[in-house]
Design a protein around this motif. Structure first.
Motif, PDB file in Angstrom:
ATOM      1  N   PRO A  55      -1.072   5.107   5.618  1.00 53.68           N
ATOM      2  CA  PRO A  55      -1.515   4.696   4.282  1.00 53.68           C
ATOM      3  C   PRO A  55      -2.181   5.848   3.542  1.00 53.68           C
ATOM      4  CG  PRO A  55      -2.087   3.032   5.906  1.00 53.68           C
ATOM      5  CD  PRO A  55      -1.591   4.213   6.674  1.00 53.68           C
ATOM      6  N   ALA A  56      -1.763   6.060   2.305  1.00 49.23           N
ATOM      7  CA  ALA A  56      -2.314   7.167   1.528  1.00 49.23           C
ATOM      8  C   ALA A  56      -3.809   7.011   1.301  1.00 49.23           C
ATOM      9  CB  ALA A  56      -1.570   7.268   0.184  1.00 49.23           C
ATOM     10  N   LEU A  57      -4.297   5.775   1.272  1.00 51.54           N
ATOM     11  CA  LEU A  57      -5.717   5.540   1.047  1.00 51.54           C
ATOM     12  C   LEU A  57      -6.581   6.103   2.168  1.00 51.54           C
ATOM     13  CD1 LEU A  57      -5.651   1.838  -0.217  1.00 51.54           C
ATOM     14  CD2 LEU A  57      -6.140   3.876  -1.571  1.00 51.54           C
ATOM     15  N   LEU A  58      -6.003   6.268   3.351  1.00 54.96           N
ATOM     16  CA  LEU A  58      -6.798   6.707   4.487  1.00 54.96           C
ATOM     17  C   LEU A  58      -7.022   8.207   4.508  1.00 54.96           C
ATOM     18  CD1 LEU A  58      -5.340   4.499   7.363  1.00 54.96           C
ATOM     19  CD2 LEU A  58      -7.048   3.953   5.624  1.00 54.96           C
ATOM     20  N   GLY A  59      -6.251   8.968   3.751  1.00 57.05           N
ATOM     21  CA  GLY A  59      -6.412  10.414   3.754  1.00 57.05           C
ATOM     22  C   GLY A  59      -6.039  10.995   5.100  1.00 57.05           C
ATOM     23  N   GLN A  60      -6.840  11.931   5.589  1.00 60.30           N
ATOM     24  CA  GLN A  60      -6.578  12.589   6.869  1.00 60.30           C
ATOM     25  C   GLN A  60      -7.157  11.741   7.995  1.00 60.30           C
ATOM     26  OE1 GLN A  60      -8.068  16.584   6.725  1.00 60.30           O
ATOM     27  NE2 GLN A  60      -6.590  17.255   5.197  1.00 60.30           N
ATOM     28  N   SER A  61      -6.451  10.689   8.361  1.00 57.46           N
ATOM     29  CA  SER A  61      -6.922   9.779   9.398  1.00 57.46           C
ATOM     30  C   SER A  61      -6.423  10.214  10.763  1.00 57.46           C
ATOM     31  CB  SER A  61      -6.448   8.357   9.098  1.00 57.46           C
ATOM     32  OG  SER A  61      -5.034   8.312   9.064  1.00 57.46           O
ATOM     33  N   ASP A  62      -6.849   9.490  11.780  1.00 62.68           N
ATOM     34  CA  ASP A  62      -6.430   9.751  13.160  1.00 62.68           C
ATOM     35  C   ASP A  62      -5.316   8.773  13.521  1.00 62.68           C
ATOM     36  OD1 ASP A  62      -7.971   9.153  16.412  1.00 62.68           O
ATOM     37  OD2 ASP A  62      -6.164  10.265  15.845  1.00 62.68           O
ATOM     38  N   PRO A  63      -4.044   9.188  13.482  1.00 59.95           N
ATOM     39  CA  PRO A  63      -2.951   8.246  13.740  1.00 59.95           C
ATOM     40  C   PRO A  63      -3.011   7.626  15.129  1.00 59.95           C
ATOM     41  CG  PRO A  63      -2.126  10.280  12.747  1.00 59.95           C
ATOM     42  CD  PRO A  63      -3.543  10.529  13.133  1.00 59.95           C
ATOM     43  N   LYS A  64      -3.396   8.396  16.114  1.00 57.19           N
ATOM     44  CA  LYS A  64      -3.413   7.862  17.474  1.00 57.19           C
ATOM     45  C   LYS A  64      -4.432   6.746  17.622  1.00 57.19           C
ATOM     46  CE  LYS A  64      -1.663  11.943  19.905  1.00 57.19           C
ATOM     47  NZ  LYS A  64      -1.906  12.937  20.980  1.00 57.19           N
ATOM     48  N   GLY A  65      -5.640   6.966  17.150  1.00 59.27           N
ATOM     49  CA  GLY A  65      -6.658   5.925  17.239  1.00 59.27           C
ATOM     50  C   GLY A  65      -6.309   4.714  16.415  1.00 59.27           C
ATOM     51  N   LEU A  66      -5.711   4.940  15.232  1.00 60.17           N
ATOM     52  CA  LEU A  66      -5.333   3.833  14.366  1.00 60.17           C
ATOM     53  C   LEU A  66      -4.275   2.955  15.023  1.00 60.17           C
ATOM     54  CD1 LEU A  66      -5.205   2.324  11.662  1.00 60.17           C
ATOM     55  CD2 LEU A  66      -3.626   4.074  10.847  1.00 60.17           C
TER      56      LEU A  66
ATOM     57  N   ASP B  37       8.004  -3.983  10.276  1.00 59.17           N
ATOM     58  CA  ASP B  37       8.282  -4.232   8.857  1.00 59.17           C
ATOM     59  C   ASP B  37       7.026  -4.677   8.122  1.00 59.17           C
ATOM     60  OD1 ASP B  37      11.578  -5.643   9.561  1.00 59.17           O
ATOM     61  OD2 ASP B  37      10.927  -3.567   9.261  1.00 59.17           O
ATOM     62  N   GLU B  38       6.205  -5.501   8.754  1.00 56.80           N
ATOM     63  CA  GLU B  38       4.977  -5.949   8.099  1.00 56.80           C
ATOM     64  C   GLU B  38       3.970  -4.809   7.992  1.00 56.80           C
ATOM     65  OE1 GLU B  38       4.974  -9.640  10.861  1.00 56.80           O
ATOM     66  OE2 GLU B  38       3.710 -10.158   9.171  1.00 56.80           O
ATOM     67  N   LEU B  39       3.902  -3.958   9.023  1.00 56.40           N
ATOM     68  CA  LEU B  39       2.987  -2.820   8.950  1.00 56.40           C
ATOM     69  C   LEU B  39       3.405  -1.844   7.859  1.00 56.40           C
ATOM     70  CD1 LEU B  39       2.419  -2.137  12.761  1.00 56.40           C
ATOM     71  CD2 LEU B  39       0.723  -2.959  11.124  1.00 56.40           C
ATOM     72  N   ALA B  40       4.714  -1.787   7.554  1.00 61.98           N
ATOM     73  CA  ALA B  40       5.178  -0.915   6.477  1.00 61.98           C
ATOM     74  C   ALA B  40       4.590  -1.333   5.137  1.00 61.98           C
ATOM     75  CB  ALA B  40       6.701  -0.920   6.419  1.00 61.98           C
ATOM     76  N   GLU B  41       4.320  -2.639   4.952  1.00 62.31           N
ATOM     77  CA  GLU B  41       3.697  -3.099   3.717  1.00 62.31           C
ATOM     78  C   GLU B  41       2.273  -2.579   3.582  1.00 62.31           C
ATOM     79  OE1 GLU B  41       6.067  -7.384   3.730  1.00 62.31           O
ATOM     80  OE2 GLU B  41       3.924  -7.297   3.292  1.00 62.31           O
ATOM     81  N   PHE B  42       1.648  -2.246   4.728  1.00 61.98           N
ATOM     82  CA  PHE B  42       0.305  -1.681   4.714  1.00 61.98           C
ATOM     83  C   PHE B  42       0.344  -0.157   4.596  1.00 61.98           C
ATOM     84  CE2 PHE B  42      -2.597  -5.178   5.833  1.00 61.98           C
ATOM     85  CZ  PHE B  42      -1.672  -6.163   6.148  1.00 61.98           C
ATOM     86  N   GLY B  43       1.548   0.419   4.477  1.00 59.47           N
ATOM     87  CA  GLY B  43       1.677   1.855   4.323  1.00 59.47           C
ATOM     88  C   GLY B  43       1.823   2.611   5.621  1.00 59.47           C
ATOM     89  N   LEU B  44       1.982   1.896   6.745  1.00 61.03           N
ATOM     90  CA  LEU B  44       2.105   2.533   8.045  1.00 61.03           C
ATOM     91  C   LEU B  44       3.551   2.439   8.514  1.00 61.03           C
ATOM     92  CD1 LEU B  44       0.615   3.907  10.406  1.00 61.03           C
ATOM     93  CD2 LEU B  44       0.282   1.638  11.405  1.00 61.03           C
TER      94      LEU B  44
ATOM     95  N   VAL C 179       0.847  -1.186   0.000  1.00 57.33           N
ATOM     96  CA  VAL C 179       0.000   0.000   0.000  1.00 57.33           C
ATOM     97  C   VAL C 179       0.885   1.241   0.000  1.00 57.33           C
ATOM     98  CG1 VAL C 179      -1.758   1.263   1.294  1.00 57.33           C
ATOM     99  CG2 VAL C 179      -1.807  -1.232   1.227  1.00 57.33           C
ATOM    100  N   ALA C 180       0.534   2.203  -0.840  1.00 58.20           N
ATOM    101  CA  ALA C 180       1.285   3.457  -0.875  1.00 58.20           C
ATOM    102  C   ALA C 180       1.086   4.205   0.434  1.00 58.20           C
ATOM    103  CB  ALA C 180       0.822   4.312  -2.048  1.00 58.20           C
ATOM    104  N   SER C 181       2.139   4.887   0.857  1.00 56.73           N
ATOM    105  CA  SER C 181       2.076   5.624   2.120  1.00 56.73           C
ATOM    106  C   SER C 181       2.192   7.123   1.865  1.00 56.73           C
ATOM    107  CB  SER C 181       3.195   5.167   3.066  1.00 56.73           C
ATOM    108  OG  SER C 181       4.469   5.417   2.487  1.00 56.73           O
ATOM    109  N   GLN C 182       1.705   7.896   2.821  1.00 56.58           N
ATOM    110  CA  GLN C 182       1.764   9.353   2.773  1.00 56.58           C
ATOM    111  C   GLN C 182       2.569   9.828   3.973  1.00 56.58           C
ATOM    112  OE1 GLN C 182       0.505  11.761   0.524  1.00 56.58           O
ATOM    113  NE2 GLN C 182       1.771  13.088   1.803  1.00 56.58           N
ATOM    114  N   ALA C 183       3.740  10.405   3.730  1.00 61.83           N
ATOM    115  CA  ALA C 183       4.589  10.872   4.816  1.00 61.83           C
ATOM    116  C   ALA C 183       3.922  12.029   5.555  1.00 61.83           C
ATOM    117  CB  ALA C 183       5.956  11.289   4.293  1.00 61.83           C
TER     118      ALA C 183
END
Length: 595
Positions: free
Chosen positions: A501-512, A478-485, A452-456
């Motif tokens: 993950p770029a697919l999530l847009g403006q998500s809540d990192p703490k809750g995730l 390392d496995e979570l990096a494959e999910f874009g996190l 999954v593409a990630s968004q820095a």
């Protein structure tokens, strides 16, 4: 083969297999002994997750030399003054823990009653190495070293030091929660990880050991029926977690894991929680000892009630009554910094001036509706409040409903539901549930193609968790990096989120990250995250979807409907709930008595 009497050292090792399953089991027995001794301060120190070293020191009543010798013999206890085992009120009563632990580890006991001399005894796997006086403070200090070192068959089944440490930490939390009047400290490998003062109130102790936010997002429980009382705190349905490990149950001050009580909690929260979410509760049941049998499990973690139906009904009724009294309460409002991040929708340009009435017959038919609407615009010099409803200027004609199975958007209700008109009726769409499914399917498709593409993140965000949760996330980074996190360890009790993950847009990192840590706690360590794709992706999709309460433009609503039409499984969300319902024309006619 003839029957023979087993030697004492072998009997103790067999008993140790029942009582001492892992370091957390030994720690539980030692801390319970300190509580039964009347301690007001208990200090716990661990080394290598408890596998290398366990130390418990208290300021309790202490033991004399004679009592210490008896304590290391099987079935010797001070907690049963008579034979009425059904009336026991202490946490321990069998007299098996210390001799069982001493048969499979090196145990050092130092103790001194107030006003008397101290004594020390060292036992190595059942053999007494030293026994004599010692200069020690009042109370008792027990050190357990090299657990199962001489029992390799048991040692090899222990988990990693991190996993054993997490189990020990959970055990100390539960025992500290049961006794808010006692001060507890816990150190691991020389680092202080837990400190709670004595004399606390029960709600404050529970919140301090679980989540500080629980104090603002819970209701108090105080329910009495006959001779049974139920107390504690229950989290609001909107304050939930991904696993049931945040449910703490106590019977007469004893931490238990009972299926009857867990089932009662699920019943009380039924229809208020999604299927994969669990309530956060701490329940304390108090009853006469004759109403409960605590002698049904070697580790005393299960109990049997004389009237289980009464107990279950009391928990369900008590929880529901407390939650009903909470009324419309939900999780407390987010901080102002979070509210400031919401984007406001652009306002349509003001309408043109009102033309004379005589000009109506000379204007084009397609503009008459727009011009008549402008008659209701505020006149110059007249102060009127802004309209409470939201409307958008129809610069383009609406699409034909025949072209789309899900219809075309006509509006939004309660900032949560999209109202669309289809050829055969009216469609209502739950925007959060629908978008959650769409994000999940996009993530599945992206993982099929690789990663999954990630968004820095412009500024990495720090997420504070407890240490075992950080250990789980770090091990799977390392496995979570494959999910874009992209996660990085940031001290003992924090993780640094560098990309999402770029697919999530403006998500809540703490809750995730908090929910992912809970998911990982329930996973088998042998399984990779790709083998648990649905669980991980569903957790991420839930945080990346359009939330209820967000105002959508007509274009956004129509885009959501179009994507639903071409996405598989879009009829239900990740939790099994429907994402849309339809009122057929015939149903609408029945509502108005036309049919």
């Amino acid at each position: 083969m003839s029957i023979r009497r087993l030697p004492p050292h072998l009997v103790n090792r067999i008993a140790a297999g029942e009582v001492v399953e892992r370091p957390a089991s030994a720690l539980k027995e030692l801390v319970e002994n300190s509580i039964d001794a009347g301690a007001t301060r208990i200090a716990v120190s661990l080394g290598q997750g408890g596998v290398g070293r366990i130390e418990v020191a208290d300021d309790g009543c202490g033991m004399s030399a004679d009592d210490m010798a008896l304590a290391l013999e099987r079935h010797c206890t001070s907690k049963l003054p008579d034979e009425a085992i059904e009336s026991v009120m202490t946490l321990g009563f069998r007299g098996e823990a210390l001799p069982s632990i001493a048969s499979v580890a090196r145990v050092t006991i130092e103790s001194r009653p107030a006003g008397r001399d101290g004594w020390s005894r060292v036992v190595d796997n059942g053999e007494v190495l030293r026994d004599g006086p010692a200069a020690v403070p009042p109370g008792t200090r027990i050190v357990v070293e090299e657990l199962f070192a001489r029992v390799p068959a048991r040692r090899k089944f222990l988990r990693s030091p991190r996993s054993e440490y997490a189990a020990c930490l959970d055990m100390v939390r539960r025992l500290a929660m049961a006794r808010p009047d006692i001060a507890f400290t816990l150190e691991h490998d020389g680092r202080r990880v837990l400190t709670v003062p004595g004399g606390e109130e029960r709600p404050g102790r529970v919140a301090g050991l679980t989540d500080r936010a629980l104090a603002e997002n819970s209701v108090a429980i105080d329910w009495v029926r006959d001779t049974v009382s139920l107390g504690g705190v229950a989290g609001l349905p909107t304050f939930n977690r991904g696993i049931a490990d945040h449910q703490y149950l106590f019977v007469n001050g004893r931490p238990v894991r009972d299926r009857l009580l867990m089932g009662a909690i699920r019943g009380a929260y039924a229809e208020m929680l999604p299927r994969d979410r669990h309530a956060v509760v701490a329940l304390f049941l108090d009853m006469p000892p004759s109403e409960v049998d605590v002698n049904v499990h070697p580790a005393k973690t299960e109990v049997r009630f004389r009237d289980p139906a009464l107990i279950r009904g009391m928990i369900v009724s008590g929880l529901r009554r407390a939650l009903d009294e909470a009324g419309h309460r939900s999780v407390q409002r987010p901080p102002d910094s979070a509210l400031a991040m919401w984007q406001t929708e652009s306002v349509a340009p003001p309408l043109a001036a009102v033309p004379p009435v005589d000009d109506w017959t000379h204007t084009a038919p397609e503009t008459r509706v727009m011009e008549r609407q402008s008659l209701f615009a505020p006149r110059a010099g007249f102060a009127a409040p802004p309209p409470l409803a939201r409307a958008e200027v129809a610069f383009a004609s609406p699409p034909e409903v025949r072209q789309y199975p899900m219809g075309v958007a006509r509006g939004q209700v309660a900032k949560t539901y999209i109202v669309a008109e289809a050829e055969d009726g009216l469609v209502l769409v739950d925007q959060h549930a629908a978008h959650e499914r769409l994000v999940l399917e996009r993530m599945r498709a992206a993982l099929t193609g690789g990663r999954v593409a990630s968004q820095a993140m412009l500024i990495p965000e720090v997420v504070e968790l407890d240490e075992p949760a950080c250990d789980r996330l770090e091990a799977r980074a390392d496995e979570l990096a494959e999910f874009g996190l992209d996660l990085e360890r940031f001290g003992p009790t924090a993780m640094l989120v560098r990309a999402t993950p770029a697919l999530l847009g403006q998500s809540d990192p703490k809750g995730l990250v908090a929910d992912l840590a809970d998911e990982l706690a329930a996973f088998d360590q042998a399984l990779s995250l790709r083998e648990r794709l649905d669980h991980v992706a569903a957790t991420m999709a839930c945080h990346g979807s359009v939330r209820a309460g967000r105002i959508l433009s007509v274009a956004e609503m129509n885009a959501l409907l179009r994507e639903m039409e071409v996405t598989p499984h879009s009829g239900q969300c990740n939790h099994g709930r429907p994402t849309w319902v339809k009122l057929q024309h015939g149903d609408i006619e029945k509502l108005f008595g036309r049919k």
